[in-house]
Design a protein around this motif. Sequence first.
Motif, mmCIF file in Angstrom:
data_model
loop_
_atom_site.group_PDB
_atom_site.id
_atom_site.type_symbol
_atom_site.label_atom_id
_atom_site.label_comp_id
_atom_site.label_asym_id
_atom_site.label_seq_id
_atom_site.Cartn_x
_atom_site.Cartn_y
_atom_site.Cartn_z
ATOM 1 N N PHE A 42 17.298 21.879 -9.059
ATOM 2 C CA PHE A 42 16.802 22.425 -7.786
ATOM 3 C C PHE A 42 15.285 22.271 -7.723
ATOM 4 O O PHE A 42 14.549 23.228 -7.478
ATOM 5 C CB PHE A 42 17.228 23.882 -7.604
ATOM 6 C CG PHE A 42 18.660 24.024 -7.154
ATOM 7 C CD1 PHE A 42 19.065 23.546 -5.920
ATOM 8 C CD2 PHE A 42 19.609 24.614 -7.977
ATOM 9 C CE1 PHE A 42 20.378 23.655 -5.508
ATOM 10 C CE2 PHE A 42 20.931 24.729 -7.568
ATOM 11 C CZ PHE A 42 21.316 24.239 -6.325
ATOM 12 N N ASN A 43 14.842 21.040 -7.925
ATOM 13 C CA ASN A 43 13.423 20.705 -8.003
ATOM 14 C C ASN A 43 12.955 20.145 -6.662
ATOM 15 O O ASN A 43 13.308 19.018 -6.289
ATOM 16 C CB ASN A 43 13.204 19.687 -9.128
ATOM 17 C CG ASN A 43 11.734 19.419 -9.391
ATOM 18 O OD1 ASN A 43 10.947 19.274 -8.473
ATOM 19 N ND2 ASN A 43 11.374 19.355 -10.667
ATOM 20 N N ALA A 44 12.156 20.909 -5.941
ATOM 21 C CA ALA A 44 11.700 20.503 -4.610
ATOM 22 C C ALA A 44 10.787 19.283 -4.673
ATOM 23 O O ALA A 44 10.842 18.405 -3.796
ATOM 24 C CB ALA A 44 10.985 21.661 -3.932
ATOM 25 N N GLU A 45 9.939 19.193 -5.690
ATOM 26 C CA GLU A 45 9.011 18.067 -5.810
ATOM 27 C C GLU A 45 9.768 16.757 -6.011
ATOM 28 O O GLU A 45 9.438 15.736 -5.402
ATOM 29 C CB GLU A 45 8.036 18.299 -6.977
ATOM 30 C CG GLU A 45 6.986 17.205 -7.133
ATOM 31 C CD GLU A 45 6.172 16.981 -5.869
ATOM 32 O OE1 GLU A 45 5.791 15.809 -5.630
ATOM 33 O OE2 GLU A 45 5.921 17.940 -5.119
ATOM 34 N N GLU A 46 10.778 16.785 -6.862
ATOM 35 C CA GLU A 46 11.611 15.597 -7.070
ATOM 36 C C GLU A 46 12.281 15.190 -5.756
ATOM 37 O O GLU A 46 12.347 13.996 -5.422
ATOM 38 C CB GLU A 46 12.682 15.871 -8.125
ATOM 39 C CG GLU A 46 12.166 16.017 -9.537
ATOM 40 C CD GLU A 46 12.117 14.690 -10.278
ATOM 41 O OE1 GLU A 46 12.225 13.628 -9.641
ATOM 42 O OE2 GLU A 46 11.968 14.729 -11.506
ATOM 43 N N ALA A 47 12.766 16.168 -5.022
ATOM 44 C CA ALA A 47 13.440 15.891 -3.750
ATOM 45 C C ALA A 47 12.478 15.240 -2.758
ATOM 46 O O ALA A 47 12.835 14.280 -2.060
ATOM 47 C CB ALA A 47 14.005 17.186 -3.169
ATOM 48 N N ARG A 48 11.248 15.706 -2.712
ATOM 49 C CA ARG A 48 10.256 15.129 -1.789
ATOM 50 C C ARG A 48 9.920 13.691 -2.171
ATOM 51 O O ARG A 48 9.685 12.844 -1.300
ATOM 52 C CB ARG A 48 8.993 15.995 -1.768
ATOM 53 C CG ARG A 48 9.208 17.366 -1.137
ATOM 54 C CD ARG A 48 7.903 18.098 -0.925
ATOM 55 N NE ARG A 48 8.154 19.488 -0.540
ATOM 56 C CZ ARG A 48 8.128 20.512 -1.374
ATOM 57 N NH1 ARG A 48 7.850 20.319 -2.656
ATOM 58 N NH2 ARG A 48 8.371 21.741 -0.943
ATOM 59 N N GLN A 49 9.886 13.402 -3.449
ATOM 60 C CA GLN A 49 9.592 12.034 -3.897
ATOM 61 C C GLN A 49 10.686 11.066 -3.465
ATOM 62 O O GLN A 49 10.417 9.912 -3.126
ATOM 63 C CB GLN A 49 9.420 12.012 -5.411
ATOM 64 C CG GLN A 49 8.128 12.655 -5.895
ATOM 65 C CD GLN A 49 8.046 12.726 -7.411
ATOM 66 O OE1 GLN A 49 8.845 12.092 -8.112
ATOM 67 N NE2 GLN A 49 7.104 13.497 -7.924
ATOM 68 N N VAL A 50 11.933 11.539 -3.474
ATOM 69 C CA VAL A 50 13.052 10.718 -2.993
ATOM 70 C C VAL A 50 12.841 10.359 -1.527
ATOM 71 O O VAL A 50 13.008 9.201 -1.117
ATOM 72 C CB VAL A 50 14.393 11.463 -3.166
ATOM 73 C CG1 VAL A 50 15.534 10.677 -2.508
ATOM 74 C CG2 VAL A 50 14.692 11.697 -4.635
ATOM 75 N N ILE A 51 12.461 11.336 -0.741
ATOM 76 C CA ILE A 51 12.258 11.131 0.699
ATOM 77 C C ILE A 51 11.096 10.173 0.942
ATOM 78 O O ILE A 51 11.161 9.304 1.824
ATOM 79 C CB ILE A 51 12.018 12.488 1.399
ATOM 80 C CG1 ILE A 51 13.294 13.349 1.301
ATOM 81 C CG2 ILE A 51 11.614 12.294 2.857
ATOM 82 C CD1 ILE A 51 13.095 14.804 1.661
ATOM 83 N N GLU A 52 10.047 10.278 0.151
ATOM 84 C CA GLU A 52 8.883 9.399 0.308
ATOM 85 C C GLU A 52 9.218 7.939 0.001
ATOM 86 O O GLU A 52 8.637 7.028 0.591
ATOM 87 C CB GLU A 52 7.744 9.875 -0.593
ATOM 88 C CG GLU A 52 7.092 11.164 -0.115
ATOM 89 C CD GLU A 52 6.130 11.752 -1.134
ATOM 90 O OE1 GLU A 52 5.888 11.079 -2.163
ATOM 91 O OE2 GLU A 52 5.626 12.875 -0.901
ATOM 92 N N LEU A 53 10.149 7.701 -0.912
ATOM 93 C CA LEU A 53 10.540 6.332 -1.260
ATOM 94 C C LEU A 53 11.289 5.628 -0.131
ATOM 95 O O LEU A 53 11.351 4.399 -0.082
ATOM 96 C CB LEU A 53 11.422 6.330 -2.512
ATOM 97 C CG LEU A 53 10.745 6.284 -3.879
ATOM 98 C CD1 LEU A 53 11.790 6.363 -4.988
ATOM 99 C CD2 LEU A 53 9.925 5.007 -4.037
ATOM 100 N N GLU A 54 11.846 6.411 0.775
ATOM 101 C CA GLU A 54 12.707 5.839 1.812
ATOM 102 C C GLU A 54 11.971 4.818 2.674
ATOM 103 O O GLU A 54 12.532 3.781 3.054
ATOM 104 C CB GLU A 54 13.278 6.970 2.685
ATOM 105 C CG GLU A 54 14.239 6.519 3.773
ATOM 106 C CD GLU A 54 15.523 5.917 3.211
ATOM 107 O OE1 GLU A 54 16.284 5.352 4.012
ATOM 108 O OE2 GLU A 54 15.758 5.979 1.999
ATOM 109 N N HIS A 55 10.703 5.079 2.974
ATOM 110 C CA HIS A 55 9.938 4.147 3.817
ATOM 111 C C HIS A 55 9.815 2.787 3.147
ATOM 112 O O HIS A 55 9.972 1.743 3.799
ATOM 113 C CB HIS A 55 8.548 4.724 4.107
ATOM 114 C CG HIS A 55 7.666 3.783 4.876
ATOM 115 N ND1 HIS A 55 7.891 3.489 6.204
ATOM 116 C CD2 HIS A 55 6.577 3.046 4.485
ATOM 117 C CE1 HIS A 55 6.975 2.619 6.613
ATOM 118 N NE2 HIS A 55 6.176 2.332 5.591
ATOM 119 N N ARG A 56 9.558 2.762 1.836
ATOM 120 C CA ARG A 56 9.435 1.496 1.108
ATOM 121 C C ARG A 56 10.755 0.726 1.109
ATOM 122 O O ARG A 56 10.774 -0.502 1.269
ATOM 123 C CB ARG A 56 8.990 1.758 -0.334
ATOM 124 C CG ARG A 56 7.532 2.162 -0.466
ATOM 125 C CD ARG A 56 7.183 2.497 -1.904
ATOM 126 N NE ARG A 56 7.363 1.346 -2.793
ATOM 127 C CZ ARG A 56 7.347 1.434 -4.115
ATOM 128 N NH1 ARG A 56 7.191 2.613 -4.711
ATOM 129 N NH2 ARG A 56 7.503 0.346 -4.852
#
Length: 233
Positions: A42-56
């Motif tokens: 339940f790591n919010a930072e890890e989850a945000r990094q996943v979302i940031e990769l989507e654009h690439r």
Amino acid sequence: MPEKHLSTQFDSELSSVSSRVMEMGGLVEAQVQQAVQALGQFNAEEARQVIELEHRVNTMEIELDHEISSIIARRQPTARDLRLLMAISKAIANLERAGDEAEKMARMVLSIIHNGAPRALPASELRTAADLAAGQLRKALDAFARLDTTNAVAILKEDDLIDREFDSFVRVLITYMMEDPRTISPSLDLLFLAKAIERVGDHAKNIAELIIYIVKGADVRHSSIEEIESVLK
């Protein structure tokens, strides 16, 4: 991946596309793995990094689609070369959709964290299915790089494992919701998360089927394992 041609420039173009597909696959695999880690902790930072990769990932899909269209228009490939390029295009689409599912997983994790879901919910039970799906994607990419039909069939055979994990998890969630209506909202988040995991496995399966299409020229979608193995004999 591709065979040698009289035109070294064509070889170079095919090699470049193949390499970039593997690069895109690596990004999507990283997305899925981070989404699994975010779920497990339940790591919010890890989850945000996943979302940031989507654009690439989305950018790579557009660039690769353009590159493949350009090669087809200029080289007018026939037979196996055209099959290869069409299959690569479909593999790219499946990778992008797998990335979409990883992003959904991450957003569901953030929603669960934000809503303060009860720790009693069986989120940890999703980890097995998530690990299976991530592993299937990794194996599908490796088999695609080597056009390995043996491992492609192995991936298809293992697909049912993820489906069974999903069905089992749904039954568990229904029990939780029936026993405590307060868990309905967070349980629905977990249900959507589980469905996203199942779809990652589906996209890995699709990529495995494309390997057989490239090598044998046979469309094995919706075919039984016995029929697929017969094609490969």
